[in-house]
Design a protein around this motif. Structure first.
Motif, short mmCIF file in Angstrom:
data_model
loop_
_atom_site.label_atom_id
_atom_site.label_comp_id
_atom_site.label_asym_id
_atom_site.label_seq_id
_atom_site.Cartn_x
_atom_site.Cartn_y
_atom_site.Cartn_z
N TYR A 93 -3.77 7.89 2.10
CA TYR A 93 -2.49 8.20 2.74
C TYR A 93 -2.30 9.70 2.77
CZ TYR A 93 -0.61 3.48 3.16
OH TYR A 93 -0.39 2.19 3.56
N ARG A 126 -6.87 6.54 6.62
CA ARG A 126 -7.87 5.51 6.91
C ARG A 126 -8.45 5.02 5.61
NH1 ARG A 126 -13.00 6.39 10.01
NH2 ARG A 126 -13.67 4.73 8.64
N THR A 127 -9.34 4.03 5.70
CA THR A 127 -9.91 3.41 4.51
C THR A 127 -11.37 3.79 4.37
OG1 THR A 127 -8.37 1.56 4.58
CG2 THR A 127 -10.43 1.22 3.40
N GLN A 169 -0.51 6.27 6.64
CA GLN A 169 -1.87 5.88 6.28
C GLN A 169 -2.87 6.71 7.08
OE1 GLN A 169 -4.57 2.02 6.99
NE2 GLN A 169 -2.73 1.51 5.82
N GLN A 222 8.05 11.07 18.77
CA GLN A 222 6.99 11.43 19.71
C GLN A 222 7.53 12.50 20.66
OE1 GLN A 222 3.86 9.65 19.73
NE2 GLN A 222 4.64 8.79 17.81
N THR A 238 -5.58 -0.36 7.86
CA THR A 238 -5.67 -1.39 6.83
C THR A 238 -4.32 -2.04 6.62
OG1 THR A 238 -7.51 -0.29 5.72
CG2 THR A 238 -6.19 -1.82 4.41
N LEU A 243 0.84 -1.20 0.00
CA LEU A 243 0.00 0.00 0.00
C LEU A 243 0.87 1.25 0.00
CD1 LEU A 243 -2.66 -1.15 2.63
CD2 LEU A 243 -3.12 -0.58 0.24
N GLN A 284 -12.52 2.11 13.27
CA GLN A 284 -11.54 1.54 12.34
C GLN A 284 -10.14 1.74 12.91
OE1 GLN A 284 -9.93 2.76 8.05
NE2 GLN A 284 -12.10 2.32 7.98
N HIS A 328 7.48 14.50 24.24
CA HIS A 328 7.07 14.50 25.65
C HIS A 328 7.81 15.60 26.37
CE1 HIS A 328 5.51 10.65 24.54
NE2 HIS A 328 6.69 10.10 24.43
N ARG A 369 -13.22 17.84 15.55
CA ARG A 369 -13.79 17.03 16.62
C ARG A 369 -12.89 15.80 16.79
NH1 ARG A 369 -15.06 20.48 14.81
NH2 ARG A 369 -16.20 21.11 12.97
N GLY A 370 -12.06 15.50 15.80
CA GLY A 370 -11.04 14.48 15.92
C GLY A 370 -11.56 13.09 16.00
N GLU A 401 -7.53 25.38 23.81
CA GLU A 401 -8.93 24.98 23.59
C GLU A 401 -9.47 25.59 22.30
OE1 GLU A 401 -12.23 22.82 25.02
OE2 GLU A 401 -10.34 23.13 26.05
N GLN A 403 -14.53 13.81 23.43
CA GLN A 403 -13.15 14.25 23.58
C GLN A 403 -13.01 14.90 24.96
OE1 GLN A 403 -10.82 14.04 20.85
NE2 GLN A 403 -12.42 12.80 19.93
N ARG A 444 -8.12 24.05 19.18
CA ARG A 444 -8.67 22.70 19.02
C ARG A 444 -10.07 22.77 18.43
NH1 ARG A 444 -6.79 20.59 23.10
NH2 ARG A 444 -5.76 18.80 22.20
#
Lengths: 215, 215
Positions: A71, A53-54, A51, A197, B54, A28, B51, A199, A214-215, A206, B197, A209
């Motif tokens: 992607y 989502r599908t 990726q 990542q 994939t 993919l 989900q 940290h 809405r994520g 807020e 959230q 965001r």
DNA sequence: GCAAAAGTGTTCTATGTACACCCATGT
DNA sequence: ACATGGGTGTACATAGAACACTTTTGC
């Protein structure tokens, strides 16, 4: 956002996200890179590819049942694209201009895919070093800050942003060189550090965001 | 984790995540619910379904090219499953026991899928109300705290956890009833609030984050 | 009474925010 | 000299961590 103008039905004349079919024996990931290049003439590997989502709703393509594995790729210094197979044209668009009244009509369920992608990027700026994929290999902290400000549509305090970035372990590494540029005191140059990542995270307010997601 | 024991080659006798093929005209979401039910005899709708991602590497299934769109579902009060089509057996497993020496061998690339799912859930506990999908409709704050402690494998201060949950807007709603149970002072009952959230998020410590995931 | 779990109060520390101030460069 | 952006210092507000302490139940 890299879009291609469709030359065939359905949605001929509409703009669409570049894409195509996975080949036998092809991953993919490889298919995403290949298709983006074929339809736009871009050959450089993207700085970041992941990726999203599908999408597989039964009626999302009127011709037949199609499952699209979306992607998201990031590239700085956007090179000029050229139309490829099945496309009239290819061009970069400003994400903000899409989805409104003035912007072009997007084909299929691509408005939803684009909205999901933008929200994914907005969220990932918080807790990963994804912002560094938007700038060159060497960059100033102002350039990095502009990425956050543009993507989140907020103003950030330069002083606090600087301290936050430098205090996050392995986010950026100082090059001990100064950028040669226009007016004002020259800025120090940095490059992306080993941390993927972050940290602690670069928390958006807020307000920022609520902006997109809405994520 | 709900697994089925495979009755056919390849990987006959191995345990695998339940799954199957999407039908014509069926959405991915509906297919996920249907397949989970067919192979395990469970009919209750899951409390949460989303989900994951994939998987489409060319050689992930030795028989043919298969793209698997993985979904994660959450259910409390785990009802006893029963083996369905193509399966010798179906059973609940403890996620911690899988992937080690003592646990069963998982088929295909299902160890990777499971690892991705666990990390997704761990991350989502932080910034969504996903934890409430692990408990009943009415729950005490201790029950909710146990979800975080088990999934993250940490100890949380009951006092601070309580304040944090109650100060997060719309996370939980008090029912003004006390739970009737064993020893100790009876706890107040709560139900899940409208917030999906969480702002601010339930941050896991650096240690809890290193536990499972790179994200 | 005592153990155990629920719930409250308080102190200390870390982190984010706002803003004043100094530094180095181009015009 | 002065405007402009880079960079430092600092005071204040907020949020999390640790822990002492009170409350309410079963035994």
């Amino acid at each position: 956002v890299l879009l291609v103008e469709r030359g065939e039905q359905p949605f001929a004349g509409c703009w669409a996200l570049p894409g195509g079919f996975v080949r036998p024996g092809e991953s993919l990931h490889a298919a995403a890179v290949r298709e983006a290049g074929e339809e736009t003439g871009l050959t450089l590997p993207p700085r970041h590819l992941e990726q999203l989502r599908t999408y597989g709703d039964p009626d999302r393509d009127p011709r037949m049942r199609v499952f699209s594995v979306a992607y998201v790729a990031m590239m700085p210094d956007l090179p000029a694209p050229s139309a490829g197979t099945d496309a009239n044209d290819a061009a970069w668009w400003v994400a903000e201009d899409l989805g409104g009244e003035d912007g072009p009509e997007l084909a299929f369920d691509h408005p939803q895919i684009l909205a999901d992608a933008v929200e994914r990027v907005r969220a990932k700026l918080e807790y990963t070093n994804l912002a560094t994929a938007f700038v060159g290999e060497e960059f100033t902290l102002s350039e990095l800050r502009r990425v956050y400000e543009v993507v989140w549509d907020v103003k950030l305090e330069p002083a606090n942003f600087r301290r936050k970035v430098l205090s996050t372990p392995a986010f950026v590494e100082a090059l001990h060189q100064t950028a040669s540029q226009g007016v004002g005191r020259p800025a120090q140059l940095y490059r992306s550090g080993p941390a993927v990542q972050l940290h602690p995270a670069m928390l958006r307010s807020e307000q920022a965001r609520a902006e997109g997601g809405r994520g």
